[in-house]
Design a protein around this motif. Sequence first.
Motif, PDB file in Angstrom:
ATOM      1  N   GLU A 129       0.832  -1.204   0.000  1.00 49.02           N
ATOM      2  CA  GLU A 129       0.000   0.000   0.000  1.00 49.02           C
ATOM      3  C   GLU A 129       0.869   1.257   0.000  1.00 49.02           C
ATOM      4  N   THR A 130       1.948   1.235   0.795  1.00 56.55           N
ATOM      5  CA  THR A 130       2.837   2.389   0.850  1.00 56.55           C
ATOM      6  C   THR A 130       3.524   2.605  -0.486  1.00 56.55           C
ATOM      7  N   PHE A 131       3.997   1.536  -1.105  1.00 55.14           N
ATOM      8  CA  PHE A 131       4.605   1.658  -2.430  1.00 55.14           C
ATOM      9  C   PHE A 131       3.605   2.235  -3.429  1.00 55.14           C
ATOM     10  N   GLU A 132       2.384   1.731  -3.419  1.00 58.19           N
ATOM     11  CA  GLU A 132       1.384   2.178  -4.394  1.00 58.19           C
ATOM     12  C   GLU A 132       0.994   3.637  -4.192  1.00 58.19           C
ATOM     13  N   ASP A 133       1.129   4.147  -2.980  1.00 60.05           N
ATOM     14  CA  ASP A 133       0.809   5.548  -2.703  1.00 60.05           C
ATOM     15  C   ASP A 133       1.933   6.496  -3.128  1.00 60.05           C
ATOM     16  N   ASN A 134       3.081   5.935  -3.504  1.00 64.69           N
ATOM     17  CA  ASN A 134       4.231   6.731  -3.928  1.00 64.69           C
ATOM     18  C   ASN A 134       4.106   7.032  -5.414  1.00 64.69           C
ATOM     19  N   ASP A 135       4.088   8.312  -5.790  1.00 57.62           N
ATOM     20  CA  ASP A 135       3.921   8.700  -7.192  1.00 57.62           C
ATOM     21  C   ASP A 135       5.016   8.126  -8.093  1.00 57.62           C
ATOM     22  N   ASP A 136       6.231   7.933  -7.547  1.00 59.54           N
ATOM     23  CA  ASP A 136       7.329   7.411  -8.365  1.00 59.54           C
ATOM     24  C   ASP A 136       7.142   5.938  -8.710  1.00 59.54           C
ATOM     25  N   VAL A 137       6.417   5.206  -7.881  1.00 58.93           N
ATOM     26  CA  VAL A 137       6.262   3.758  -8.061  1.00 58.93           C
ATOM     27  C   VAL A 137       5.131   3.487  -9.049  1.00 58.93           C
ATOM     28  N   GLN A 138       5.474   2.810 -10.130  1.00 62.11           N
ATOM     29  CA  GLN A 138       4.481   2.504 -11.158  1.00 62.11           C
ATOM     30  C   GLN A 138       3.867   1.116 -10.984  1.00 62.11           C
ATOM     31  N   HIS A 139       4.678   0.142 -10.617  1.00 57.37           N
ATOM     32  CA  HIS A 139       4.190  -1.225 -10.444  1.00 57.37           C
ATOM     33  C   HIS A 139       4.913  -1.891  -9.278  1.00 57.37           C
ATOM     34  N   VAL A 140       4.184  -2.719  -8.552  1.00 60.93           N
ATOM     35  CA  VAL A 140       4.774  -3.540  -7.497  1.00 60.93           C
ATOM     36  C   VAL A 140       4.374  -4.986  -7.765  1.00 60.93           C
ATOM     37  N   TYR A 141       5.364  -5.864  -7.851  1.00 63.66           N
ATOM     38  CA  TYR A 141       5.096  -7.280  -8.079  1.00 63.66           C
ATOM     39  C   TYR A 141       5.669  -8.085  -6.919  1.00 63.66           C
ATOM     40  N   THR A 142       4.923  -9.054  -6.448  1.00 65.33           N
ATOM     41  CA  THR A 142       5.405  -9.926  -5.381  1.00 65.33           C
ATOM     42  C   THR A 142       5.035 -11.366  -5.699  1.00 65.33           C
ATOM     43  N   ASN A 143       5.612 -12.292  -4.937  1.00 63.73           N
ATOM     44  CA  ASN A 143       5.204 -13.693  -5.049  1.00 63.73           C
ATOM     45  C   ASN A 143       4.467 -14.132  -3.781  1.00 63.73           C
ATOM     46  N   MET A 144       3.801 -13.167  -3.145  1.00 58.11           N
ATOM     47  CA  MET A 144       3.061 -13.451  -1.926  1.00 58.11           C
ATOM     48  C   MET A 144       1.770 -14.205  -2.204  1.00 58.11           C
ATOM     49  N   GLU A 145       1.465 -15.155  -1.334  1.00 59.84           N
ATOM     50  CA  GLU A 145       0.175 -15.842  -1.346  1.00 59.84           C
ATOM     51  C   GLU A 145      -0.413 -15.740   0.051  1.00 59.84           C
ATOM     52  N   ILE A 146      -1.714 -15.462   0.116  1.00 56.78           N
ATOM     53  CA  ILE A 146      -2.381 -15.312   1.401  1.00 56.78           C
ATOM     54  C   ILE A 146      -3.781 -15.891   1.304  1.00 56.78           C
ATOM     55  N   ASP A 147      -4.210 -16.588   2.354  1.00 59.52           N
ATOM     56  CA  ASP A 147      -5.554 -17.168   2.368  1.00 59.52           C
ATOM     57  C   ASP A 147      -6.605 -16.069   2.309  1.00 59.52           C
ATOM     58  N   GLU A 148      -7.692 -16.350   1.585  1.00 55.59           N
ATOM     59  CA  GLU A 148      -8.755 -15.363   1.417  1.00 55.59           C
ATOM     60  C   GLU A 148      -9.347 -14.940   2.757  1.00 55.59           C
ATOM     61  N   GLU A 149      -9.485 -15.883   3.688  1.00 54.38           N
ATOM     62  CA  GLU A 149     -10.076 -15.549   4.993  1.00 54.38           C
ATOM     63  C   GLU A 149      -9.207 -14.559   5.750  1.00 54.38           C
ATOM     64  N   GLU A 150      -7.910 -14.800   5.739  1.00 56.13           N
ATOM     65  CA  GLU A 150      -6.999 -13.892   6.445  1.00 56.13           C
ATOM     66  C   GLU A 150      -6.958 -12.544   5.739  1.00 56.13           C
ATOM     67  N   LEU A 151      -6.961 -12.566   4.420  1.00 60.05           N
ATOM     68  CA  LEU A 151      -6.984 -11.326   3.649  1.00 60.05           C
ATOM     69  C   LEU A 151      -8.194 -10.483   4.005  1.00 60.05           C
ATOM     70  N   ALA A 152      -9.367 -11.128   4.066  1.00 56.43           N
ATOM     71  CA  ALA A 152     -10.590 -10.401   4.397  1.00 56.43           C
ATOM     72  C   ALA A 152     -10.487  -9.782   5.785  1.00 56.43           C
ATOM     73  N   ALA A 153      -9.913 -10.524   6.721  1.00 55.11           N
ATOM     74  CA  ALA A 153      -9.780 -10.020   8.088  1.00 55.11           C
ATOM     75  C   ALA A 153      -8.838  -8.826   8.144  1.00 55.11           C
ATOM     76  N   LEU A 154      -7.745  -8.875   7.391  1.00 57.05           N
ATOM     77  CA  LEU A 154      -6.789  -7.777   7.379  1.00 57.05           C
ATOM     78  C   LEU A 154      -7.367  -6.539   6.703  1.00 57.05           C
ATOM     79  N   GLN A 155      -8.169  -6.743   5.673  1.00 58.92           N
ATOM     80  CA  GLN A 155      -8.785  -5.629   4.992  1.00 58.92           C
ATOM     81  C   GLN A 155      -9.845  -4.969   5.870  1.00 58.92           C
ATOM     82  N   GLY A 156     -10.493  -5.789   6.703  1.00 61.61           N
ATOM     83  CA  GLY A 156     -11.524  -5.245   7.580  1.00 61.61           C
ATOM     84  C   GLY A 156     -10.942  -4.320   8.604  1.00 61.61           C
TER      85      GLY A 156
END
Length: 249
Positions: A222-249
């Motif tokens: 999120e911090t990278f994406e908020d930086n005007d200089d950063v155009q793309h961020v790529y990762t090899n992260m995988e996260i369970d949908e349930e945990e993702l939903a909880a973190l987004q909440g």
Amino acid sequence: MPKFKNFAARKGVQDAARNNQMVKIGRQIMAEVRATGISDPNHNFKLKQLVVKARAINMPVDNIERAIKKGAGDLEGEEYVEIRYEGYGPGGVAVLVHCLTDNRNRSGAEVRATFNKRKGNMGEPNCVAWMFEEKGVLTIDRAETDADEDTVMMTALDAGAEDLIASEDEFEIQTQPSDFEAVKTALEEAGYTISNAEVAMVPKNTVKVTGDDAKNMIKMIETFEDNDDVQHVYTNMEIDEEELAALQG
């Protein structure tokens, strides 16, 4: 398929700052025209795709035309250079950060600070790039088509696609970069609405993260994406949908 991709797509719709996105696309347009010397979108496929993205976020036509003219040298504009930073996030996640910047020192310092703040480390060039492959990626929302997986796959493969990855929400078609335009055209001519189309860095393998590592990875991106200089961020992260939903909440 890395489940983080779904988070990235939703974030783009839900909370990306529109002005931030306009700044980024404007820079990409300038850089593309300057690099190729081709300012007509009808004769520059990448530029055409950038203009489509700009219009999708309601970027004013005047802004688009001004960015093209700056890239062509018809108007005075900043000189941007492309830089790729690499490193590791928490949990050993590989991270590629692509920037367009008019100040290398500023960008490097800000990217390094973001890595450090979220328990990651910026590395040397090519320390993680080998973990990714450049691919054409086209996405079709399942809600936008009545076609089943086999039908979409046959259309894509016949046009030269390498693979189709189906999830609950979408079909993701992957191609070699050289086949990207032909596959996109074939899908559109078959009547499919493509929600996203780009040449991206796709991870060869993924790393699953949980708990604090997952939380810090999401905050890092999120911090990278908020930086005007950063155009793309790529990762090899995988996260369970349930945990993702909880973190987004």
